[in-house]
Motif scaffolding. Structure first.
Motif, mmCIF file in Angstrom:
data_model
loop_
_atom_site.group_PDB
_atom_site.id
_atom_site.type_symbol
_atom_site.label_atom_id
_atom_site.label_comp_id
_atom_site.label_asym_id
_atom_site.label_seq_id
_atom_site.Cartn_x
_atom_site.Cartn_y
_atom_site.Cartn_z
ATOM 1 N N TYR A 183 -0.665 37.780 -24.316
ATOM 2 C CA TYR A 183 -0.170 37.061 -23.142
ATOM 3 C C TYR A 183 1.355 37.187 -23.067
ATOM 4 O O TYR A 183 1.920 37.473 -22.005
ATOM 5 C CB TYR A 183 -0.584 35.584 -23.210
ATOM 6 C CG TYR A 183 0.190 34.696 -22.270
ATOM 7 C CD1 TYR A 183 -0.149 34.612 -20.922
ATOM 8 C CD2 TYR A 183 1.298 33.966 -22.708
ATOM 9 C CE1 TYR A 183 0.575 33.828 -20.042
ATOM 10 C CE2 TYR A 183 2.033 33.178 -21.844
ATOM 11 C CZ TYR A 183 1.669 33.115 -20.517
ATOM 12 O OH TYR A 183 2.399 32.343 -19.651
ATOM 13 N N ALA A 184 2.002 36.970 -24.225
ATOM 14 C CA ALA A 184 3.468 37.039 -24.264
ATOM 15 C C ALA A 184 3.935 38.453 -23.898
ATOM 16 O O ALA A 184 4.879 38.630 -23.110
ATOM 17 C CB ALA A 184 3.972 36.646 -25.649
ATOM 18 N N GLU A 185 3.266 39.447 -24.440
ATOM 19 C CA GLU A 185 3.638 40.843 -24.166
ATOM 20 C C GLU A 185 3.504 41.154 -22.671
ATOM 21 O O GLU A 185 4.425 41.702 -22.046
ATOM 22 C CB GLU A 185 2.714 41.759 -24.991
ATOM 23 C CG GLU A 185 2.998 43.240 -24.864
ATOM 24 C CD GLU A 185 4.282 43.670 -25.562
ATOM 25 O OE1 GLU A 185 4.602 43.098 -26.605
ATOM 26 O OE2 GLU A 185 4.958 44.578 -25.024
ATOM 27 N N LEU A 186 2.348 40.785 -22.087
ATOM 28 C CA LEU A 186 2.117 41.080 -20.664
ATOM 29 C C LEU A 186 3.062 40.290 -19.765
ATOM 30 O O LEU A 186 3.540 40.805 -18.752
ATOM 31 C CB LEU A 186 0.659 40.752 -20.291
ATOM 32 C CG LEU A 186 -0.423 41.645 -20.905
ATOM 33 C CD1 LEU A 186 -1.811 41.163 -20.509
ATOM 34 C CD2 LEU A 186 -0.255 43.093 -20.489
ATOM 35 N N THR A 187 3.335 39.045 -20.155
ATOM 36 C CA THR A 187 4.226 38.207 -19.344
ATOM 37 C C THR A 187 5.627 38.813 -19.292
ATOM 38 O O THR A 187 6.232 38.927 -18.220
ATOM 39 C CB THR A 187 4.295 36.773 -19.930
ATOM 40 O OG1 THR A 187 2.977 36.258 -19.951
ATOM 41 C CG2 THR A 187 5.191 35.867 -19.103
ATOM 42 N N VAL A 188 6.134 39.200 -20.467
ATOM 43 C CA VAL A 188 7.490 39.752 -20.522
ATOM 44 C C VAL A 188 7.546 41.100 -19.798
ATOM 45 O O VAL A 188 8.459 41.350 -18.989
ATOM 46 C CB VAL A 188 7.971 39.884 -21.990
ATOM 47 C CG1 VAL A 188 9.307 40.596 -22.071
ATOM 48 C CG2 VAL A 188 8.074 38.508 -22.629
ATOM 49 N N ALA A 189 6.548 41.954 -20.047
ATOM 50 C CA ALA A 189 6.564 43.280 -19.417
ATOM 51 C C ALA A 189 6.500 43.160 -17.892
ATOM 52 O O ALA A 189 7.260 43.818 -17.178
ATOM 53 C CB ALA A 189 5.396 44.116 -19.941
ATOM 54 N N SER A 190 5.599 42.293 -17.388
ATOM 55 C CA SER A 190 5.468 42.180 -15.929
ATOM 56 C C SER A 190 6.722 41.556 -15.317
ATOM 57 O O SER A 190 7.164 41.968 -14.229
ATOM 58 C CB SER A 190 4.208 41.416 -15.541
ATOM 59 O OG SER A 190 4.206 40.150 -16.127
ATOM 60 N N ALA A 191 7.316 40.578 -16.016
ATOM 61 C CA ALA A 191 8.557 39.972 -15.496
ATOM 62 C C ALA A 191 9.680 41.010 -15.468
ATOM 63 O O ALA A 191 10.476 41.053 -14.514
ATOM 64 C CB ALA A 191 8.954 38.783 -16.356
#
Lengths: 322, 161
Positions: A183-191
């Motif tokens: 979740y953290a990885e996807l959140t940061v990448a998408s942001a």
């Protein structure tokens, strides 16, 4: 222990029955007006005792119900801090802007965070940065000084947005749960992608973009910043070589299509948690599923209120968790 | 001293069958009970369905008790005392092991399968029949162990050494 949270997961399974599926979303979309939508939501058990709730009070009530359930089920809620850091930094941003502009509008705060928003406001009013949690101190002081001295709201925003992403990423890395890490990885990448696209469209210099982007494993912040400085095509070329190659097509459609794609990506990733019987994963997935549901309902209510076409609202509604 | 070791081995085997299979059942019924309590908290009407699923891992404890009882009865601890040689005592010990080990492991894994099926019933109560089958499949291996322990104990009793 893998058998932990057995009671909690079983309760979550029973609660998942009340989550909205695609059919419920279609029913809401088919409602003729905003008022009908609210009535439909109340029939589904949304909201509290209030007879004529506003959209915001209805959604706030639902968010409160989710966290009240989690408080019952999980003795130490700090395992979910990763979901709350963005609220903390949003509240910090609101507090800094309120103090710097001398306004007294308290409607800007989000109720759930790891630090109470009233404490945050008090801290900013007193410039008592030492009372903030360690990772917040530096960015809070820096953002405050940036806004107070230069009146540059955008600089204040990028400092705090970047700090929020760093906090999410650090918490994700520290978690033992694979779902929270991802979740953290996807959140940061998408942001990062969203920021890069916005900067490319407004023609920001590479130094500014680099400062706004947070580091993550799946996407190099420095390469993304360089691509963003060159333009949208370079961003798309770079993304085509990463795990986010599917984003290229939606990025070219519209920013809202990309936001929808990002949320759907997380929902698709967490969906298998519906079949897990143990561990913190199903609980974390339920929180994300509920947040996603609340976000979709907000989009529908706002669309109905502003009399947007069904098609236009449907394009923005996210995939449901169940 | 060695003359008494036979009975000691036989009792050790009986104790292991009762203890390990019983411990497995306690763990299995315990975790299934946590899940059953979770579902019943949200929907008390599902109590009877989840109770049946919770009880499924309890059978291994009964099988262990049966084997222990049979073994103790054969070696004369219960009923008429009989002379048990060291070799025969060791045979009784090994005859009890299938039930002890398979009972322990199958009860734990049946408990986990029950937890998942309790979640299934929480979401799809109409699929209760199918939900019963999944943990019941694990029972097969406990029954096979029970069968082999039963046959072995009966067979050892007929051997004259």
């Amino acid at each position: 222990m893998s058998e932990s949270y057995t009671y909690a997961v079983a309760r979550i399974r029973a609660n998942e029955l009340a989550l909205f599926n695609d059919q419920t979303i279609e029913q809401l979309l088919a409602a003729k007006s905003y008022e009908e939508c609210i009535r439909l939501l109340q029939d589904k058990g949304w909201g509290g005792m209030e007879a004529n709730p506003t959209a915001e009070s209805l959604l706030a009530e639902e968010r409160e119900k989710t966290w009240a359930l989690m408080r019952e089920l999980v003795p130490d809620l700090s395992v979910f801090d990763v979901f709350l850091y963005t609220n903390d930094y949003h509240n910090l941003k609101a507090a800094i802007k309120l103090v710097c502009t001398g306004s007294e509008d308290f409607g800007l705060f989000i109720s759930h965070g790891t630090v109470d928003h009233r404490e945050l406001l008090h801290t900013v009013q007193e410039r008592d940065w030492g009372s903030l949690p360690d990772p917040m101190r530096g960015p809070a002081e820096e953002a405050y000084n940036a806004l107070a001295q230069t009146r540059d709201g955008q600089l204040c925003d990028i400092i705090l947005d970047r700090a929020a992403l760093d906090a999410v990423y650090t918490a994700g890395k520290a978690s033992r749960d694979e779902l929270i890490r991802k979740y953290a990885e996807l959140t940061v990448a998408s942001a990062d992608i969203k920021t890069a696209v916005r900067c490319a469209r407004t023609g920001k210099p590479v130094d500014f973009i680099r400062r706004a982007l947070a580091e993550c494993d799946s996407l190099s912040a420095s390469r993304l910043a360089k691509a963003a400085a060159e333009g949208l095509d370079s961003i798309c070329d770079l993304l085509a070589t990463t795990d986010y190659a599917d984003a290229v097509e939606v990025l070219r459609q519209s920013p809202s299509a990309f936001e929808r794609w990002c949320d759907n990506l997380i929902i698709r990733y967490i969906r298998p948690q519906q079949f897990q019987s143990f561990g913190i994963g199903p609980l974390a997935a339920y929180i994300l599923g509920r947040e996603n549901e609340i976000k979709s309902v907000r989009i529908i209510l706002s669309g109905k209120l502003n009399q947007l076409s069904d098609q236009s609202i449907r394009e923005r509604v996210r995939e449901m968790y169940v | 001293m060695m003359a008494n070791m036979g009975i000691a081995f036989a009792i050790l085997g009986a104790a292991l069958a009762a203890c390990l299979a019983g411990a497995g059942s306690a763990i299995g019924v315990g975790i299934a009970g946590q899940a059953a309590a979770g579902v019943t908290t949200e929907d008390p009407a599902k109590f009877s369905k989840v109770l049946i699923l919770q009880l499924l891992p309890g059978t291994q404890g009964i099988y262990g008790l049966l084997i222990a009882f049979l073994c103790l009865s054969n070696v004369g601890v219960i009923g008429t005392p009989v002379e048990i040689s060291l070799a025969k005592g060791v045979m009784y010990f090994f005859a009890c092991l299938p039930m002890a080990i398979a009972g322990l492991m199958s009860a734990i894994y049946q408990g986990k399968a029950s937890v998942s099926c309790i979640s299934m019933v929480a979401k799809r109560p109409d699929q209760f029949g199918k939900a019963m089958i999944f943990p019941a499949m694990v029972e097969t291996y406990a029954i096979l162990a029970l069968l082999i322990s039963l046959l072995a104990i009966s067979g050892v009793g007929a051997i004259n050494i």
